[in-house]
Write an enzyme that holds these catalytic residues in place. Sequence first.
Site, short mmCIF file in Angstrom:
data_model
loop_
_atom_site.label_atom_id
_atom_site.label_comp_id
_atom_site.label_asym_id
_atom_site.label_seq_id
_atom_site.Cartn_x
_atom_site.Cartn_y
_atom_site.Cartn_z
N SER A 174 56.50 12.55 -53.08
CA SER A 174 57.34 11.64 -53.85
C SER A 174 57.95 10.61 -52.93
CB SER A 174 58.46 12.43 -54.54
OG SER A 174 59.39 11.57 -55.14
N HIS B 9 60.60 8.88 -53.91
CA HIS B 9 61.95 8.61 -54.40
C HIS B 9 62.80 9.87 -54.42
CE1 HIS B 9 61.32 10.52 -58.31
NE2 HIS B 9 60.16 9.92 -58.34
N GLY C 190 58.85 13.30 -65.14
CA GLY C 190 60.25 13.13 -65.51
C GLY C 190 60.61 11.83 -66.18
#
Length: 167
Positions: free
Chosen positions: A59, A61, A115
């Site tokens: 990821s 972030h 998400g």
Amino acid sequence: YPAEVAASGGRVTNSPSVSWEDVRELKRRFPGKLLLKGMLNREDVIAAADHGVDGVIVSNHGGRTFDASPASIEVLAEIVDAVADRMTVIFDSGVRRGSDVLKAIAIGAHAVMIGRATLYGAGAGGRDGAARAIAILKEEISTAMVMVGVTALGDLDRSFLRRETAP
């Protein structure tokens, strides 16, 4: 643990004082599966595996965006190749539709986080909106699987992906 961890209520922060030995100690003390999020570097995921981490979340972030970080999808293959036989590799970042899930699975991710779609769904319609977002993603995943001719996600591999070549 370092002072930064204690001060954060037990949450490991992005402090330069946090080391791989801290990760090893956290793994020793924590009875569950330990996952590290925000992994974008092959050497870091190898070190994570060497220090007993159970999985990584690829990821860009991990709570702190750095605008010069590579896209997660760009580094996923090298991370999968380095550690997928030793630990769980979960893909996160940039998943907008079902075909994005297929791409990450085809590269070798064991799971994909979705998400943002559910967050937008919840924002638009609460629990029902989040459920609808998940239903849309499921429909898109099924459609994409039909389009590439597979009946199970486990049938996907990199041969289903086309790589762009520089002119």
